[in-house]
Design a protein around this motif. Structure first.
Motif, PDB file in Angstrom:
ATOM      1  N   VAL A 202       0.696  -1.228  -0.189  1.00 23.04           N
ATOM      2  CA  VAL A 202      -0.122   0.056   0.005  1.00 23.04           C
ATOM      3  C   VAL A 202       0.881   0.916   0.026  1.00 23.04           C
ATOM      4  N   THR A 203       2.036   1.379   0.831  1.00 23.77           N
ATOM      5  CA  THR A 203       2.791   2.385   0.785  1.00 23.77           C
ATOM      6  C   THR A 203       3.322   2.574  -0.534  1.00 23.77           C
ATOM      7  N   VAL A 204       3.915   1.630  -1.129  1.00 25.05           N
ATOM      8  CA  VAL A 204       4.414   1.718  -2.429  1.00 25.05           C
ATOM      9  C   VAL A 204       3.254   2.518  -3.412  1.00 25.05           C
ATOM     10  N   ALA A 205       2.115   1.785  -3.481  1.00 24.04           N
ATOM     11  CA  ALA A 205       1.116   2.106  -4.497  1.00 24.04           C
ATOM     12  C   ALA A 205       0.681   3.430  -4.027  1.00 24.04           C
ATOM     13  N   LEU A 206       0.804   4.084  -2.991  1.00 21.41           N
ATOM     14  CA  LEU A 206       0.284   5.604  -2.709  1.00 21.41           C
ATOM     15  C   LEU A 206       1.506   6.491  -2.636  1.00 21.41           C
ATOM     16  N   TYR A 207       2.608   5.898  -3.206  1.00 25.37           N
ATOM     17  CA  TYR A 207       3.829   6.771  -3.146  1.00 25.37           C
ATOM     18  C   TYR A 207       4.346   7.325  -1.697  1.00 25.37           C
ATOM     19  N   LEU A 208       4.088   6.360  -0.721  1.00 25.66           N
ATOM     20  CA  LEU A 208       4.402   6.651   0.740  1.00 25.66           C
ATOM     21  C   LEU A 208       5.710   6.164   1.319  1.00 25.66           C
ATOM     22  N   ASN A 209       6.321   5.382   0.286  1.00 30.21           N
ATOM     23  CA  ASN A 209       7.543   4.685   0.631  1.00 30.21           C
ATOM     24  C   ASN A 209       8.620   5.529   1.148  1.00 30.21           C
ATOM     25  N   HIS A 210       8.636   6.834   0.531  1.00 32.08           N
ATOM     26  CA  HIS A 210       9.653   7.719   0.937  1.00 32.08           C
ATOM     27  C   HIS A 210       9.498   8.426   2.434  1.00 32.08           C
ATOM     28  N   LEU A 211       8.573   8.105   2.989  1.00 28.58           N
ATOM     29  CA  LEU A 211       8.282   8.894   4.464  1.00 28.58           C
ATOM     30  C   LEU A 211       8.719   7.762   5.382  1.00 28.58           C
ATOM     31  N   SER A 212       8.870   8.139   6.621  1.00 18.75           N
ATOM     32  CA  SER A 212       9.287   7.283   7.756  1.00 18.75           C
ATOM     33  C   SER A 212       7.992   6.218   7.739  1.00 18.75           C
ATOM     34  N   ARG A 213       8.482   5.121   8.715  1.00 16.62           N
ATOM     35  CA  ARG A 213       7.263   4.019   8.892  1.00 16.62           C
ATOM     36  C   ARG A 213       6.292   4.623   9.674  1.00 16.62           C
ATOM     37  N   GLU A 214       6.402   5.823  10.856  1.00 22.66           N
ATOM     38  CA  GLU A 214       5.346   5.989  11.788  1.00 22.66           C
ATOM     39  C   GLU A 214       4.544   6.957  10.723  1.00 22.66           C
ATOM     40  N   VAL A 215       4.941   7.807  10.051  1.00 24.46           N
ATOM     41  CA  VAL A 215       4.288   8.895   9.290  1.00 24.46           C
ATOM     42  C   VAL A 215       3.440   8.082   8.449  1.00 24.46           C
ATOM     43  N   ALA A 216       3.719   6.917   7.545  1.00 23.38           N
ATOM     44  CA  ALA A 216       2.912   6.208   6.632  1.00 23.38           C
ATOM     45  C   ALA A 216       1.714   5.670   7.439  1.00 23.38           C
ATOM     46  N   TRP A 217       2.130   5.049   8.626  1.00 28.13           N
ATOM     47  CA  TRP A 217       1.086   4.385   9.411  1.00 28.13           C
ATOM     48  C   TRP A 217      -0.255   5.590   9.884  1.00 28.13           C
ATOM     49  N   VAL A 218       0.484   6.423  10.110  1.00 24.77           N
ATOM     50  CA  VAL A 218      -0.639   7.519  10.721  1.00 24.77           C
ATOM     51  C   VAL A 218      -1.399   7.988   9.479  1.00 24.77           C
ATOM     52  N   LEU A 219      -0.825   8.154   8.442  1.00 21.11           N
ATOM     53  CA  LEU A 219      -1.681   8.818   7.262  1.00 21.11           C
ATOM     54  C   LEU A 219      -2.398   7.429   6.651  1.00 21.11           C
ATOM     55  N   LEU A 220      -2.177   6.327   6.565  1.00 25.65           N
ATOM     56  CA  LEU A 220      -3.091   5.223   6.329  1.00 25.65           C
ATOM     57  C   LEU A 220      -4.192   4.877   7.333  1.00 25.65           C
ATOM     58  N   ILE A 221      -4.012   5.195   8.619  1.00 30.91           N
ATOM     59  CA  ILE A 221      -5.217   5.029   9.564  1.00 30.91           C
ATOM     60  C   ILE A 221      -6.116   6.051   9.288  1.00 30.91           C
ATOM     61  N   ALA A 222      -5.618   7.437   9.219  1.00 30.27           N
ATOM     62  CA  ALA A 222      -6.309   8.747   8.928  1.00 30.27           C
ATOM     63  C   ALA A 222      -7.133   8.391   7.552  1.00 30.27           C
ATOM     64  N   ALA A 223      -6.575   7.877   6.349  1.00 30.65           N
ATOM     65  CA  ALA A 223      -7.282   7.450   5.374  1.00 30.65           C
ATOM     66  C   ALA A 223      -8.591   6.539   5.642  1.00 30.65           C
ATOM     67  N   GLY A 224      -7.918   5.422   6.284  1.00 28.64           N
ATOM     68  CA  GLY A 224      -9.167   4.253   6.714  1.00 28.64           C
ATOM     69  C   GLY A 224     -10.266   4.753   7.363  1.00 28.64           C
ATOM     70  N   LEU A 225      -9.893   5.695   8.390  1.00 33.49           N
ATOM     71  CA  LEU A 225     -11.082   6.259   9.211  1.00 33.49           C
ATOM     72  C   LEU A 225     -12.292   7.155   8.212  1.00 33.49           C
ATOM     73  N   VAL A 226     -11.398   8.101   7.438  1.00 31.49           N
ATOM     74  CA  VAL A 226     -12.287   8.801   6.347  1.00 31.49           C
ATOM     75  C   VAL A 226     -13.033   7.812   5.587  1.00 31.49           C
ATOM     76  N   SER A 227     -12.368   6.893   5.089  1.00 32.24           N
ATOM     77  CA  SER A 227     -13.214   5.918   4.146  1.00 32.24           C
ATOM     78  C   SER A 227     -14.372   5.405   4.867  1.00 32.24           C
ATOM     79  N   ALA A 228     -14.183   4.822   5.987  1.00 29.19           N
ATOM     80  CA  ALA A 228     -15.146   4.127   6.672  1.00 29.19           C
ATOM     81  C   ALA A 228     -16.074   5.100   6.999  1.00 29.19           C
ATOM     82  N   ALA A 229     -15.926   6.376   7.397  1.00 26.82           N
ATOM     83  CA  ALA A 229     -17.060   7.285   7.644  1.00 26.82           C
ATOM     84  C   ALA A 229     -17.768   7.603   6.275  1.00 26.82           C
TER      85      ALA A 229
END
Length: 349
Positions: A202-229
């Motif tokens: 997922v990080t590669v597909a969303l071009y987040l692999n250049h970010l740190s692991r922690e930042v990528a996790w936060v962005l993915l969780i936020a995107a998941g919550l928005v999608s669920a809402a």
């Protein structure tokens, strides 16, 4: 003369392979002055499998070889049902054959099996013989065979898992598979390797692999919550639209309004009985409540016939509420007369 197996096989071949006898399910005229099997062997060599099996049995016994006729079913591998994992045995597979007793010293070595549970050297065994010509058993197939087997499997599933379902079968067929599936699902969920692989993809597909692991996790969780809402909002909107289109009509034409009107007679029954201090308890069914209410009305009014009147209304309620069946004119009149009789009973002062 000592070769009992050889003689039994020879007589079997004379009936099944010599072309002197013919298998047939049609009736054959027999000479009633002699035994039917004698007529079959000597005059009219045509008949079904029981004629062949009986003839061989008598022939073997005439040679001092103990023999017996066996009736059962004969099938081949075409009768195996891959869908249900069982052999499909039909009445058309009914068959008769012969078993001849073989002394311990005469049992062929290639036929010995199950030595741990059968003492061949002491007991001997029964040699299975089939004197009926080959191809006598009907094993025809057609284009409808797969459909028929699927229907047979459904019938078998209904019998095994609904009609004859007991506690042990529930345990084996339902609870154990569910428990195994739940265990496998839990192991799959708690296994970190697939999640790590998914996170990397997922990080590669969303071009987040250049970010740190922690930042990528936060962005993915936020995107998941928005999608669920957003998904929850869409579901809520669809439910509201569906409810409005289904129940938004007035009582003059909707099935819900008709259903409410049809069971209104039972609410009238409980209202009338409440005037006499008879109230249905939370644990009572409508039928149980009607029985209790009828007894009390009969006692209060000194009219034994009233004991069955509330039951008429309760049965009509069951028909409408649980049977989803409307009341015809006669049933409606019966309910109205029953309610009128109850209303005529004077409540206690």
């Amino acid at each position: 003369e000592q070769d009992r197996v050889g003689r039994a096989r020879y007589l079997e071949r004379q009936l099944s392979r010599s072309d002197l006898f013919r298998y047939s399910l049609t009736g054959v005229e027999r000479d009633t002055s002699i035994d039917p099997i004698e007529d079959f062997v000597t005059r009219h060599p045509q008949g079904h499998c029981e004629y062949f099996a009986t003839a061989l049995t008598l022939m073997l016994r005439s040679q001092g070889i103990p023999a017996r006729m066996v009736c059962g079913y004969k099938i081949d591998h075409d009768a195996w049902d891959d869908l249900g994992k069982y052999y499909l045995v039909r009445q058309l597979h009914a068959h008769a054959w012969v078993e001849a007793y073989v002394k311990p010293s005469q049992v062929p070595p290639e036929l010995m099996h199950g030595n741990d549970c059968w003492n061949w050297k002491e007991w001997g065994g029964w040699l299975r013989l089939d004197p009926t010509p080959a191809g006598a058993v009907d094993t025809r197939t057609s284009w409808f065979t797969p459909v028929r087997r699927a229907m047979d499997w459904l019938d078998s599933a209904w019998a095994n898992y609904f009609v004859e379902l007991d506690r042990q079968r529930q345990q084996d067929a339902i609870y154990q598979p569910i428990a195994k599936a739940a265990t496998a699902a839990w192991q799959a969920v708690t296994n970190p390797e697939p999640w790590q692989s998914l996170f990397h993809s997922v990080t590669v597909a969303l071009y987040l692999n250049h970010l740190s692991r922690e930042v990528a996790w936060v962005l993915l969780i936020a995107a998941g919550l928005v999608s669920a809402a957003l998904l929850a909002a869409c579901v809520w909107l669809l439910v509201r639209v569906g409810r409005r289109s289904r129940f938004g009509r007035k009582a003059d034409g909707s099935s819900r309004a008709r259903h409410r009107v049809e069971i209104e007679f039972y609410r009238r029954l409980e209202t009338l009985l409440a005037r006499h201090g008879i109230v249905r308890q939370p644990g009572q069914t409508q039928r149980e409540f009607a029985a209790v209410a009828g007894s009390r009305l009969a006692r209060v009014s000194d009219n034994a016939r009233l004991a069955n009147v509330p039951g008429l209304v309760a049965e009509a309620f069951y028909r409408v509420r649980f049977g989803a069946l409307p009341l015809d004119n006669l049933q409606t009149q019966t309910v109205e007369l029953a309610l009128a009789e109850i209303a005529a009973v004077k409540p206690p002062t």
